[in-house]
Design a protein around this motif. Structure first.
Motif, PDB file in Angstrom:
ATOM      1  N   GLY A 124      -4.740  -1.993  -2.285  1.00  0.00           N
ATOM      2  CA  GLY A 124      -4.450  -2.147  -3.891  1.00  0.00           C
ATOM      3  C   GLY A 124      -5.545  -3.045  -4.369  1.00  0.00           C
ATOM      4  O   GLY A 124      -5.921  -3.972  -3.987  1.00  0.00           O
ATOM      5  N   ASN A 149       2.308  -5.484  -3.759  1.00  0.00           N
ATOM      6  CA  ASN A 149       2.467  -4.449  -2.936  1.00  0.00           C
ATOM      7  C   ASN A 149       3.028  -4.554  -1.568  1.00  0.00           C
ATOM      8  O   ASN A 149       3.896  -3.843  -0.931  1.00  0.00           O
ATOM      9  N   CYS A 150       1.838  -5.343  -0.822  1.00  0.00           N
ATOM     10  CA  CYS A 150       2.406  -5.779   0.521  1.00  0.00           C
ATOM     11  C   CYS A 150       2.464  -7.080   1.081  1.00  0.00           C
ATOM     12  O   CYS A 150       2.594  -7.393   2.240  1.00  0.00           O
ATOM     13  N   TRP A 158       0.951  -3.913 -10.970  1.00  0.00           N
ATOM     14  CA  TRP A 158       1.759  -3.140  -9.879  1.00  0.00           C
ATOM     15  C   TRP A 158       3.077  -2.452 -10.644  1.00  0.00           C
ATOM     16  O   TRP A 158       3.324  -1.283 -10.393  1.00  0.00           O
TER      17      TRP A 158
END
Ligand SMILES: [Zn+2]
Length: 421
Positions: A227, A208-209, A182
């Motif tokens: 992702g 990411n989330c 990431w």
């Protein structure tokens, strides 16, 4: 002296004064017996000229190497892999990896056109700005004893920002570590390497989330944001490296263990970025036999003692992969001084069950904490007070002794064994 004079003439006056004073301090520090002096020498230089690192890096091709584990070894392997370029390579081989150590490494190799610099994870944004690296290597990111998970995530975010802003910089990154992937994915050019991830406790969530990651073997993906593990161009398969053309070549390293084979594959990817052919680079990698005492064998009273340094849970897991099989006894040693982290609760994150049935010795200042931990994993053990007691216990059982120690425990044994390289 000649070398210094030549180099100094290329620098502005303020930097020239700073390197001279820093060099003198390094000499004093060495004479006072405080190690190789690279940290104190560098610190004084930086105080006199904060932009010294930029000045020293200018005009050189810089490689920065960072991650929680394997920095020192990978730095040494990359330096070796780039040897076919010819000429001197600047490097902080003794692991002084903050701005001061980097300054010192460059000061001592004024004519080196290439610099390979191990860099502390927290300094990466500042050092990327100062040195404008050609290549940044991201190995892995996991908790050190003193860190919390949130700090690791914050660090990944800072890497991501710094790499997103870096011009003309190639990132060589481990695709198997979701946090590293990431952080690297903001860079303009990335070479993805399947370098493996032995320690997964810090990467169950999508960077990411925040959703739970799906994992299958080395593959990982996120159902929420899409992702996923990037497609890799270099990989390790057993003892073979598979290069971007798909060709497999046997590694045959002198250094032990899977972690080192992964580090070697990363070194080959960096060498390629410099135009060094894999076969040539590999010949140099095979010559590397020890890394600042981390994988060193020394004979003590007729027993071959091998020292392994492991600083955090991920490092202990990797080291347990590397130790020689029975009957060699294993000495585990843990201290809890400043550089080790005062808290030994991380020992509970390491699975010691594979040591069951082996001849295990336990030393170090926190040997009782370690003994309690091992007893919980049903590992029989014997307490020892120092390295010679362990050597005596090993003699008669085997011709070799494997020693696994955290930072200050490792340094104490190294001193006891005569500061072996
Ligand atoms: Zn996600």
């Amino acid at each position: 002296m000649d070398e210094n004079t030549r180099h100094h003439s290329k620098l502005p006056m303020r930097a020239r004064v700073a390197t001279t004073v820093g060099g003198a301090a390094a000499t004093v520090s060495r004479l006072a017996g405080k190690g190789d002096g690279s940290v104190i020498g560098g610190v004084i230089s930086l105080r006199l000229a904060p932009d010294l690192l930029s000045l020293l890096a200018a005009g050189r091709q810089v490689v920065l190497v960072t991650g929680t584990n394997g920095k020192t070894t990978t730095t040494k392997l990359i330096t070796a892999a780039l040897a076919p370029l010819g000429g001197e390579i600047a490097s902080n081989v003794y692991g002084a990896n903050m701005e001061a150590g980097l300054t010192s490494a460059l000061t001592h190799a004024p004519d080196a056109r290439v610099a390979v610099l191990e860099t502390d994870e927290k300094y990466i944004p500042a050092v990327v700005r100062a040195t404008r690296p050609k290549v940044v290597v991201l190995l892995n990111l996991s908790r050190d004893q003193m860190d919390r998970a949130a700090e690791i995530w914050l660090l990944a975010r800072r890497w991501r920002e710094a790499l997103g802003n870096a011009q003309d910089c190639r990132v060589v990154a481990n695709a198997d570590d979701p946090l590293v992937a990431w952080a690297a994915s903001s860079a303009r050019q990335v070479t993805w390497v399947a370098a493996g991830q032995r320690w997964r406790e810090d990467s169950w969530c999508c960077p990411n989330c925040g959703a739970h990651l799906q994992r299958e073997g080395d593959d990982w993906s996120c159902r929420e944001c899409g992702g996923r593990r990037p497609p890799v161009s270099w990989m390790l398969y057993e003892d073979e490296v598979i290069d971007p053309t798909g060709r497999a070549t046997k590694l045959d390293l002198a250094l032990p263990g899977r972690a080192n084979r992964s580090n070697a594959v990363i070194a080959l990817a960096v060498a390629e970025a410099f135009g060094v052919h894999t076969g040539q680079a590999l010949r140099e990698l095979r010559k590397v036999t020890s890394v600042a005492g981390r994988y060193t064998q020394v004979s003590r009273r007729g027993v071959d003692v091998r020292l392994l340094l492991a600083k955090n849970p991920a490092g202990w897991l990797e080291a347990l992969d590397v130790i020689a099989p029975p009957p060699a006894p294993v000495l585990l040693s843990v201290n809890a001084q400043g550089p080790d982290g005062r808290d030994t609760s991380w020992l509970w994150d390491v699975d010691f069950r594979r040591l069951r049935g082996r001849n295990v010795l336990v030393g170090g200042e926190r040997r009782l904490d370690l003994a309690v931990r091992l007893e919980a994993d049903e590992v029989a053990l014997k307490l020892v007070n120092d390295i010679d007691e362990a050597v005596d216990a090993a003699r008669g059982v085997a011709s070799n002794l494997e020693v696994l120690a955290n930072y200050t425990a490792f340094q104490q044994y190294r001193v006891a064994l005569g500061r072996v390289q």
